[in-house]
Design a protein around this motif. Structure first.
Motif, PDB file in Angstrom:
ATOM      1  N   ASN A   1     -21.159  20.848 -21.084  1.00 15.73           N
ATOM      2  CA  ASN A   1     -21.015  20.216 -22.408  1.00 15.73           C
ATOM      3  C   ASN A   1     -19.909  19.165 -22.408  1.00 15.73           C
ATOM      4  O   ASN A   1     -20.070  18.071 -22.964  1.00 15.73           O
ATOM      5  CB  ASN A   1     -20.699  21.270 -23.472  1.00 15.73           C
ATOM      6  CG  ASN A   1     -21.898  22.156 -23.749  1.00 15.73           C
ATOM      7  OD1 ASN A   1     -23.038  21.724 -23.596  1.00 15.73           O
ATOM      8  ND2 ASN A   1     -21.643  23.396 -24.148  1.00 15.73           N
TER       9      ASN A   1
ATOM     10  N   HIS B   1     -21.058  16.091 -20.752  1.00  9.96           N
ATOM     11  CA  HIS B   1     -21.946  15.301 -21.620  1.00  9.96           C
ATOM     12  C   HIS B   1     -21.129  14.514 -22.643  1.00  9.96           C
ATOM     13  O   HIS B   1     -21.367  13.324 -22.866  1.00  9.96           O
ATOM     14  CB  HIS B   1     -22.959  16.208 -22.324  1.00  9.96           C
ATOM     15  CG  HIS B   1     -23.969  15.422 -23.112  1.00  9.96           C
ATOM     16  ND1 HIS B   1     -25.052  14.801 -22.528  1.00  9.96           N
ATOM     17  CD2 HIS B   1     -24.023  15.086 -24.433  1.00  9.96           C
ATOM     18  CE1 HIS B   1     -25.738  14.141 -23.444  1.00  9.96           C
ATOM     19  NE2 HIS B   1     -25.139  14.291 -24.617  1.00  9.96           N
TER      20      HIS B   1
ATOM     21  N   GLN C   1     -20.888  10.508 -23.248  1.00 12.54           N
ATOM     22  CA  GLN C   1     -21.083   9.805 -24.534  1.00 12.54           C
ATOM     23  C   GLN C   1     -20.029   8.715 -24.689  1.00 12.54           C
ATOM     24  O   GLN C   1     -20.303   7.637 -25.202  1.00 12.54           O
ATOM     25  CB  GLN C   1     -20.992  10.796 -25.695  1.00 12.54           C
ATOM     26  CG  GLN C   1     -22.200  11.709 -25.817  1.00 12.54           C
ATOM     27  CD  GLN C   1     -21.999  12.799 -26.851  1.00 12.54           C
ATOM     28  OE1 GLN C   1     -20.889  13.317 -27.030  1.00 12.54           O
ATOM     29  NE2 GLN C   1     -23.065  13.180 -27.537  1.00 12.54           N
TER      30      GLN C   1
ATOM     31  N   SER D   1     -25.275   7.971 -23.161  1.00  5.67           N
ATOM     32  CA  SER D   1     -26.246   8.854 -23.799  1.00  5.67           C
ATOM     33  C   SER D   1     -27.071   8.007 -24.756  1.00  5.67           C
ATOM     34  O   SER D   1     -26.923   6.779 -24.797  1.00  5.67           O
ATOM     35  CB  SER D   1     -25.547  10.009 -24.512  1.00  5.67           C
ATOM     36  OG  SER D   1     -26.512  10.992 -24.842  1.00  5.67           O
TER      37      SER D   1
ATOM     38  N   ASP E   1     -29.043  13.027 -27.023  1.00  5.42           N
ATOM     39  CA  ASP E   1     -28.140  13.808 -27.869  1.00  5.42           C
ATOM     40  C   ASP E   1     -28.903  14.845 -28.691  1.00  5.42           C
ATOM     41  O   ASP E   1     -28.424  15.952 -28.923  1.00  5.42           O
ATOM     42  CB  ASP E   1     -27.322  12.882 -28.780  1.00  5.42           C
ATOM     43  CG  ASP E   1     -26.242  12.151 -27.991  1.00  5.42           C
ATOM     44  OD1 ASP E   1     -25.876  12.636 -26.895  1.00  5.42           O
ATOM     45  OD2 ASP E   1     -25.780  11.087 -28.447  1.00  5.42           O
TER      46      ASP E   1
ATOM     47  N   TRP F   1     -29.745  17.577 -26.353  1.00  9.89           N
ATOM     48  CA  TRP F   1     -28.504  18.327 -26.081  1.00  9.89           C
ATOM     49  C   TRP F   1     -28.254  19.355 -27.183  1.00  9.89           C
ATOM     50  O   TRP F   1     -27.969  20.529 -26.933  1.00  9.89           O
ATOM     51  CB  TRP F   1     -27.337  17.324 -25.980  1.00  9.89           C
ATOM     52  CG  TRP F   1     -26.015  17.895 -25.623  1.00  9.89           C
ATOM     53  CD1 TRP F   1     -25.724  18.673 -24.541  1.00  9.89           C
ATOM     54  CD2 TRP F   1     -24.782  17.731 -26.340  1.00  9.89           C
ATOM     55  NE1 TRP F   1     -24.384  18.991 -24.536  1.00  9.89           N
ATOM     56  CE2 TRP F   1     -23.777  18.420 -25.625  1.00  9.89           C
ATOM     57  CE3 TRP F   1     -24.418  17.049 -27.505  1.00  9.89           C
ATOM     58  CZ2 TRP F   1     -22.450  18.466 -26.038  1.00  9.89           C
ATOM     59  CZ3 TRP F   1     -23.087  17.085 -27.915  1.00  9.89           C
ATOM     60  CH2 TRP F   1     -22.126  17.795 -27.184  1.00  9.89           C
TER      61      TRP F   1
ATOM     62  N   LYS G   1     -26.287  18.849 -20.382  1.00 12.57           N
ATOM     63  CA  LYS G   1     -25.791  17.473 -20.250  1.00 12.57           C
ATOM     64  C   LYS G   1     -26.923  16.572 -19.775  1.00 12.57           C
ATOM     65  O   LYS G   1     -27.894  17.064 -19.175  1.00 12.57           O
ATOM     66  CB  LYS G   1     -24.613  17.391 -19.273  1.00 12.57           C
ATOM     67  CG  LYS G   1     -24.977  17.678 -17.822  1.00 12.57           C
ATOM     68  CD  LYS G   1     -23.794  17.478 -16.878  1.00 12.57           C
ATOM     69  CE  LYS G   1     -23.663  16.063 -16.370  1.00 12.57           C
ATOM     70  NZ  LYS G   1     -24.737  15.646 -15.461  1.00 12.57           N
ATOM     71  N   LEU G   2     -26.764  15.294 -20.022  1.00 16.14           N
ATOM     72  CA  LEU G   2     -27.710  14.342 -19.447  1.00 16.14           C
ATOM     73  C   LEU G   2     -27.513  14.351 -17.942  1.00 16.14           C
ATOM     74  O   LEU G   2     -26.444  14.723 -17.444  1.00 16.14           O
ATOM     75  CB  LEU G   2     -27.507  12.947 -20.033  1.00 16.14           C
ATOM     76  CG  LEU G   2     -26.262  12.144 -19.683  1.00 16.14           C
ATOM     77  CD1 LEU G   2     -26.416  11.367 -18.389  1.00 16.14           C
ATOM     78  CD2 LEU G   2     -25.947  11.168 -20.796  1.00 16.14           C
TER      79      LEU G   2
ATOM     80  N   LEU H   1     -32.299  15.578 -19.332  1.00 15.71           N
ATOM     81  CA  LEU H   1     -31.136  16.409 -19.655  1.00 15.71           C
ATOM     82  C   LEU H   1     -31.315  17.723 -18.894  1.00 15.71           C
ATOM     83  O   LEU H   1     -32.441  18.176 -18.709  1.00 15.71           O
ATOM     84  CB  LEU H   1     -31.166  16.682 -21.167  1.00 15.71           C
ATOM     85  CG  LEU H   1     -30.113  17.620 -21.728  1.00 15.71           C
ATOM     86  CD1 LEU H   1     -29.108  16.780 -22.539  1.00 15.71           C
ATOM     87  CD2 LEU H   1     -30.709  18.662 -22.650  1.00 15.71           C
TER      88      LEU H   1
END
Ligand code: PMV
Length: 320
Positions: free
Chosen positions: A250, A253, A257, A262, A267, A270, A282-283, A292
């Motif tokens: 997390n 990710h 961002q 992202s 998102d 996510w 996460k991506l 993801l």
């Protein structure tokens, strides 16, 4: 001949700047199959047939795949043997799962075998890196290394970061060093969610470069935080500290961002993955769309069911 797709667990983008990244091979990948040997074809060309894309290309065409083919042929100091090769991908193209690197490796191995060239893996990796440069501009080399060697791999610029002692083999790349890692004591499953949004690695990498050049001190601090995740993440998985591993996903990710890689679709995926019970997500790959990864140990099926009910296209993948 086959090559693996990959997921990046931690460190995409920052690895381009030398910070450590951790990637794992997927069982799925790209396969090249010789459908007509030189004795069976009337053509003087090497024809690549992509039935899934309804597309054929030869070494005389223009475009990146023809360029890739020419790079491979130019590396073989023999008259070229015409043939037809069918290329099939078990991973989506342009989705962050390393399809271009898997294509580079599988195609290199196939064409080398047609010309009875028995190259070492390290040399095939160098060739695949040259092809990745055509596809991506300034690749770190992580994708082609995982596509070629499989397993788990840590990549970093070792003039700045040391690879840990538990690395089992070092592979020297043009800008970085890759370290192959011991398998985990138990297999790890990850849910891969494909947003279906097309993206272009080269463009996203370039956008990050522009951000970085406009505010190097801020982005250097974000890069450095992301760069601290790869080795830590590997150790958390190895010691089965799953909650902390999920939280690190997390955090990675959220840091991605900040790099603006992202997008609303990633998102949303996510959020949906965590609402469905994933500890972390996460991506993966360059972002801007694509895939993801979500971590939901022992409840993968339930989480996937909920994601599918929300309309997400997802599959389960094991890394070890
Ligand atoms: O999206 P992919 O599968 O092409 O992965 C790109 C990974 C980057 O770190 C963004 C670029 C690189 O060369 O390492």
């Amino acid at each position: 001949m086959r090559a693996y797709g990959k997921i990046i667990l931690f460190g995409e983008h920052v690895v381009v700047y030398g910070y450590p990244a951790l990637a794992a091979a997927l069982c799925a990948g790209v396969e090249c199959q010789i459908s007509k040997k030189s004795s069976e074809t009337n053509s003087k060309n090497i024809i690549l047939d992509f039935p899934q894309l309804k597309f054929k290309v030869t070494q005389n065409d223009s475009g990146t795949i023809a360029d890739a083919l020419r790079i491979i042929l130019n590396s073989i100091p023999l008259p070229h043997k015409p043939c037809e090769i069918i290329v099939r991908s078990e991973i989506p193209f342009r989705a962050g799962l390393g399809s271009s690197a898997a294509l580079a490796v599988a195609l290199s191995k196939t064409i080398l075998s047609i010309h009875e060239q028995n190259w070492e893996l390290s040399r095939i990796n160098e060739l695949a890196y040259l092809i990745e440069q055509i596809f991506h501009g300034t690749p770190s080399g992580i994708d082609n290394t995982v596509a070629n060697y499989g397993g788990l791999c840590l990549v970093a610029d070792t003039s700045k970061y040391q690879l840990p002692d538990f690395v089992t083999q070092k592979i020297f790349l043009p800008k970085m060093t890759a370290g192959l890692l011991p398998k985990f004591s138990s297999a790890i499953s990850l849910i891969v969610v494909n947003t279906g949004k097309d993206r272009d690695t080269k463009k996203v990498v370039e956008q990050v470069r522009i951000l970085y050049q406009n505010n190097p001190s801020y982005y250097e601090s974000v890069f450095s935080e992301i760069g601290s995740f790869a080795i830590k993440g590997y150790q958390l998985l190895q010691s089965q500290k799953y909650q902390e591993f999920g939280e690190l996903l997390n955090l990675n990710h959220q840091n991605l961002q900040k790099l603006n890689v992202s997008c609303p679709e990633l998102d949303k995926a996510w959020q949906d993955a965590r609402d469905a019970g994933a500890i972390g997500a996460k991506l993966t790959g360059a972002g801007g769309g694509g895939c993801l990864i979500a971590f939901a140990p022992n409840k993968e099926k339930e989480v996937m069911e909920q994601l599918k009910n929300k309309g997400w296209n997802c599959f389960l993948s094991q890394i070890s």
